[in-house]
Design a protein around this motif. Structure first.
Motif, PDB file in Angstrom:
ATOM      1  N   GLY A   6       0.813  -1.209   0.000  1.00 48.33           N
ATOM      2  CA  GLY A   6       0.000   0.000   0.000  1.00 48.33           C
ATOM      3  C   GLY A   6       0.840   1.250   0.000  1.00 48.33           C
ATOM      4  N   LEU A   7       0.216   2.353  -0.358  1.00 44.52           N
ATOM      5  CA  LEU A   7       0.891   3.636  -0.375  1.00 44.52           C
ATOM      6  C   LEU A   7       0.783   4.309   0.988  1.00 44.52           C
ATOM      7  N   ILE A   8       1.918   4.725   1.517  1.00 43.23           N
ATOM      8  CA  ILE A   8       1.921   5.534   2.733  1.00 43.23           C
ATOM      9  C   ILE A   8       1.673   6.991   2.384  1.00 43.23           C
ATOM     10  N   LEU A   9       2.256   7.419   1.267  1.00 45.07           N
ATOM     11  CA  LEU A   9       2.185   8.833   0.893  1.00 45.07           C
ATOM     12  C   LEU A   9       1.815   8.979  -0.570  1.00 45.07           C
ATOM     13  N   GLN A  10       0.902   9.901  -0.838  1.00 49.96           N
ATOM     14  CA  GLN A  10       0.596  10.335  -2.193  1.00 49.96           C
ATOM     15  C   GLN A  10       0.611  11.860  -2.229  1.00 49.96           C
ATOM     16  N   MET A  11       1.437  12.420  -3.096  1.00 51.00           N
ATOM     17  CA  MET A  11       1.437  13.866  -3.327  1.00 51.00           C
ATOM     18  C   MET A  11       1.054  14.066  -4.793  1.00 51.00           C
ATOM     19  N   SER A  26       3.248  21.321 -10.398  1.00 54.37           N
ATOM     20  CA  SER A  26       2.393  20.124 -10.541  1.00 54.37           C
ATOM     21  C   SER A  26       3.183  18.829 -10.395  1.00 54.37           C
ATOM     22  N   VAL A  27       3.866  18.702  -9.277  1.00 53.09           N
ATOM     23  CA  VAL A  27       4.708  17.522  -9.026  1.00 53.09           C
ATOM     24  C   VAL A  27       3.894  16.420  -8.360  1.00 53.09           C
ATOM     25  N   ASP A  28       4.037  15.196  -8.874  1.00 47.30           N
ATOM     26  CA  ASP A  28       3.459  13.992  -8.271  1.00 47.30           C
ATOM     27  C   ASP A  28       4.579  13.170  -7.642  1.00 47.30           C
ATOM     28  N   PHE A  29       4.306  12.625  -6.456  1.00 46.07           N
ATOM     29  CA  PHE A  29       5.317  11.809  -5.771  1.00 46.07           C
ATOM     30  C   PHE A  29       4.599  10.902  -4.790  1.00 46.07           C
ATOM     31  N   ASP A  30       5.038   9.654  -4.685  1.00 48.82           N
ATOM     32  CA  ASP A  30       4.431   8.753  -3.710  1.00 48.82           C
ATOM     33  C   ASP A  30       5.472   7.813  -3.121  1.00 48.82           C
ATOM     34  N   VAL A  31       5.133   7.251  -1.969  1.00 45.53           N
ATOM     35  CA  VAL A  31       6.008   6.303  -1.271  1.00 45.53           C
ATOM     36  C   VAL A  31       5.165   5.122  -0.804  1.00 45.53           C
ATOM     37  N   ARG A  32       5.645   3.919  -1.105  1.00 41.19           N
ATOM     38  CA  ARG A  32       4.953   2.712  -0.669  1.00 41.19           C
ATOM     39  C   ARG A  32       5.460   2.278   0.699  1.00 41.19           C
ATOM     40  N   ALA A  33       4.637   1.532   1.395  1.00 39.31           N
ATOM     41  CA  ALA A  33       5.079   0.917   2.654  1.00 39.31           C
ATOM     42  C   ALA A  33       6.195  -0.079   2.347  1.00 39.31           C
ATOM     43  N   GLY A  34       7.223  -0.094   3.178  1.00 37.45           N
ATOM     44  CA  GLY A  34       8.328  -1.018   2.969  1.00 37.45           C
ATOM     45  C   GLY A  34       9.176  -0.682   1.763  1.00 37.45           C
ATOM     46  N   GLU A  35       9.268   0.615   1.417  1.00 42.47           N
ATOM     47  CA  GLU A  35      10.015   1.044   0.234  1.00 42.47           C
ATOM     48  C   GLU A  35      10.964   2.171   0.579  1.00 42.47           C
ATOM     49  N   VAL A  36      12.120   2.179  -0.105  1.00 45.27           N
ATOM     50  CA  VAL A  36      13.012   3.332  -0.078  1.00 45.27           C
ATOM     51  C   VAL A  36      12.912   3.999  -1.444  1.00 45.27           C
ATOM     52  N   HIS A  37      12.419   5.227  -1.464  1.00 45.16           N
ATOM     53  CA  HIS A  37      12.200   5.959  -2.712  1.00 45.16           C
ATOM     54  C   HIS A  37      13.228   7.078  -2.806  1.00 45.16           C
ATOM     55  N   GLY A  38      14.152   6.963  -3.755  1.00 44.24           N
ATOM     56  CA  GLY A  38      15.165   7.993  -3.950  1.00 44.24           C
ATOM     57  C   GLY A  38      14.587   9.221  -4.633  1.00 44.24           C
ATOM     58  N   LEU A  39      15.050  10.405  -4.218  1.00 45.59           N
ATOM     59  CA  LEU A  39      14.615  11.668  -4.816  1.00 45.59           C
ATOM     60  C   LEU A  39      15.867  12.446  -5.193  1.00 45.59           C
ATOM     61  N   ILE A  40      16.058  12.675  -6.494  1.00 43.71           N
ATOM     62  CA  ILE A  40      17.302  13.293  -6.952  1.00 43.71           C
ATOM     63  C   ILE A  40      17.009  14.450  -7.909  1.00 43.71           C
ATOM     64  N   PHE A  67      -1.963  10.911   3.245  1.00 42.21           N
ATOM     65  CA  PHE A  67      -0.990  10.229   4.110  1.00 42.21           C
ATOM     66  C   PHE A  67      -1.717   9.172   4.932  1.00 42.21           C
ATOM     67  N   ASN A  68      -1.214   7.938   4.864  1.00 43.07           N
ATOM     68  CA  ASN A  68      -1.850   6.819   5.562  1.00 43.07           C
ATOM     69  C   ASN A  68      -3.321   6.664   5.168  1.00 43.07           C
ATOM     70  N   GLY A  69      -3.619   6.893   3.878  1.00 44.53           N
ATOM     71  CA  GLY A  69      -4.966   6.694   3.375  1.00 44.53           C
ATOM     72  C   GLY A  69      -5.933   7.808   3.672  1.00 44.53           C
ATOM     73  N   LEU A 192      14.282  -0.296   8.801  1.00 42.84           N
ATOM     74  CA  LEU A 192      13.052   0.499   8.769  1.00 42.84           C
ATOM     75  C   LEU A 192      12.140  -0.001   7.653  1.00 42.84           C
ATOM     76  N   LYS A 193      12.736  -0.278   6.527  1.00 42.17           N
ATOM     77  CA  LYS A 193      11.979  -0.794   5.376  1.00 42.17           C
ATOM     78  C   LYS A 193      11.333  -2.136   5.707  1.00 42.17           C
ATOM     79  N   SER A 194      12.071  -3.008   6.397  1.00 46.39           N
ATOM     80  CA  SER A 194      11.548  -4.339   6.724  1.00 46.39           C
ATOM     81  C   SER A 194      10.374  -4.277   7.703  1.00 46.39           C
ATOM     82  N   LYS A 195      10.263  -3.181   8.438  1.00 47.21           N
ATOM     83  CA  LYS A 195       9.151  -3.010   9.387  1.00 47.21           C
ATOM     84  C   LYS A 195       7.917  -2.405   8.718  1.00 47.21           C
ATOM     85  N   GLY A 196       7.966  -2.260   7.382  1.00 49.10           N
ATOM     86  CA  GLY A 196       6.824  -1.725   6.657  1.00 49.10           C
ATOM     87  C   GLY A 196       6.743  -0.216   6.636  1.00 49.10           C
TER      88      GLY A 196
END
Length: 504
Positions: A6-11, A26-40, A67-69, A192-196
């Motif tokens: 699931g998604l923890i964050l949706q922007m 108009s930037v879109d960005f999201d982060v899933r649970a248990g994921e490391v999302h690089g931003l560069i 955030f968190n649904g 941290l990722k392994s804990k969801g």
């Protein structure tokens, strides 16, 4: 919500305007649970602005955040923290005069009945529980001021976990860490990722992303270029998305032609750091010093510049330095861009003009020894234009500039002094790839004009591509030399870690 998918964050459609500038478009960005999302992205691409919107540091914005649904509006840091968003900035926010336990429990203390005094037993027990849960080998009673930067970062992480943070944002976390500390930090992020939990990882070091991230999003000029799985996006492709061209293209064609010997180092020794270091540097030569963190490479540069005491002989133009101090070296034509610009190079609380002119104040003084503000500002403006420092305001406080522009100020200061030898120690640390390209062109240009360059860097591709010769340092000793530039960076790394012997 499924913690693993699931998604923890949706922007969605995030827009942020400053006077005269659209920082996010108009930037879109999201982060899933248990994921490391690089931003560069380069400096000014919008990374920090996007994360500051998320952290509630910028107040009003346009767009939607889930955030968190649950759809949320974040206008203050307090709101973001209460929602479960933790931002670990490069400048850590621990209170150094407090213990580890006090930092972890800050704001969540409990009073004892009757006396109403703080229940220190509760603070210690709760902090110990969190540290044990995370597997951090930290004494809760120890003062934070005695900890390394890496361990202070662990304290911030523990405090965020105690507050039940669901999303962690790491902003350039490895900029001031050694290789062992970087490895430990990556282990913690993996935990941290392994804990969801969700992790956003911002870094200028593209080589880190394959080790730590699952996906990467690239921003350019306030717009989203794209999001890709890291496994399907090699570093040259990341560079192309950031700049519009590949990583190899940012290294300029070398035009320098090394001449006669300008600097000689013989038997340089600092007990416990390095011993019996001997080499020569020629006019117009880029001499790379390659080695792992802790090999002694930085200490060698500092000793040549006189920042650290060392035994041995250092000659410039055939004349020995019998009293090596930074001011003496500067007057003789030796400069050094030091590794930590914030603590060793820039003068915090002073203007850009003051920082740019510090190495030539005597030269700019009038007959009576007074400094003319007009002359200082005129000289600073010329250097700002040469170094392309943005914004071009001589009176702007140095700490208000981006990391890349602060580094340009440091280099500009030494260019003003017209050195014969310039030592670069981690010249591109914490700066974006576009500013790196500018720094590379500057190094090659200085060499082509006859300046002798000593280049020390953790980014081995820089040493490999820019150097005319490369010295290999291991465990405080000079163990080999090879001609440059070279394309085989992996081979250079293997020599630094003693996996392959040098030929000849």
């Amino acid at each position: 919500m499924d913690l693993n998918s699931g998604l923890i964050l949706q922007m969605r459609g995030i827009v942020k305007d400053f006077p005269g500038t659209r920082a996010l478009d108009s930037v879109d960005f999201d982060v899933r649970a248990g994921e490391v999302h690089g931003l560069i992205g380069e400096n000014g691409a919008g990374k920090s602005t996007l994360m500051n919107v998320l952290a509630g540091r910028l107040g009003e914005y346009k767009g939607r955040i889930v955030f968190n649904g649950r759809r949320v509006t974040i206008k203050t840091p307090h709101q973001a923290r209460d929602m479960g968003i933790a931002v670990i900035y490069q400048e850590l926010r621990v209170l150094r005069n407090l213990t580890i336990a006090e930092n972890i429990m800050l704001g969540e203390e409990r009073a004892m009945p009757w006396t109403r005094r703080i229940d220190r037993s509760y603070i210690r027990q709760e902090a110990s529980r969190v540290l044990e849960h995370l597997g951090f080998d930290l004494d809760p009673e120890r003062k934070v001021e005695g900890l390394s930067t890496a361990r202070q970062c662990l304290v911030e992480i523990a405090a965020a976990v105690r507050r039940k943070a669901r999303l962690f944002v790491f902003d350039e976390p490895t900029a001031s860490l050694g290789s062992e500390d970087v490895d430990r930090l990556f282990e913690v992020i993996s935990e941290l990722k392994s804990k969801g939990l969700g992790v956003v990882y911002i870094s200028h070091r593209l080589a880190e992303l394959p080790r730590v991230a699952d996906r990467v999003t690239v921003l350019r000029d306030g717009r989203k270029v794209g999001t890709k799985d890291v496994a399907q996006c090699p570093i040259p492709e990341m560079s192309r998305m950031m700049l519009g061209h590949t990583l190899s293209e940012i290294f300029p064609e070398k035009t320098n032609k090394p001449g006669r010997c300008i600097l000689k180092v013989d038997g340089l020794t600092r007990p416990g750091k390095f011993s019996d270091i001997s080499f020569e540097l020629r006019e117009g030569e880029v001499l790379g010093i390659a080695g792992l963190v802790g090999s002694g490479r930085t200490e060698i540069g500092r000793a040549i510049f006189g920042a650290d005491k060392a035994r041995g002989l250092v000659e410039l133009g055939g004349k020995a330095f019998f009293s090596r101090l930074p001011n003496k070296c500067c007057s003789r034509g030796v400069g050094m861009v030091q590794e930590n610009r914030k603590t060793e190079s820039n003068i915090t609380g002073r203007t850009m003009a003051e920082n740019l002119n510090i190495s030539i104040l005597e030269r700019l003084a009038g007959r009576l020894g007074f400094q003319s503000p007009r002359r200082l500002n005129d000289r600073a403006r010329r250097m700002i234009e040469l170094m392309k420092i943005d914004p071009p305001r001589p009176k702007r406080q140095i700490q208000k500039l981006s990391g890349g522009n602060q580094q340009k100020v440091v280099v500009g200061r030494w260019l003003a002094a017209e050195p014969k030898v310039l030592i670069f120690d981690e010249p591109t640390q914490g700066i974006d790839i576009g500013t790196k390209a500018q720094m590379y062109r500057l190094i090659v240009k200085l060499a082509s004009e006859g300046c002798g360059i000593i280049l020390i860097s953790s980014e081995l591709i820089e040493v490999a591509k820019l150097s005319d010769r490369i010295l290999i340092v291991r465990n405080g000793r000079l163990v080999g030399e090879m001609p440059g530039p070279i394309d085989d960076v992996d081979m250079l790394f293997e020599q630094c870690v003693a996996k392959r012997k040098l030929n000849g």
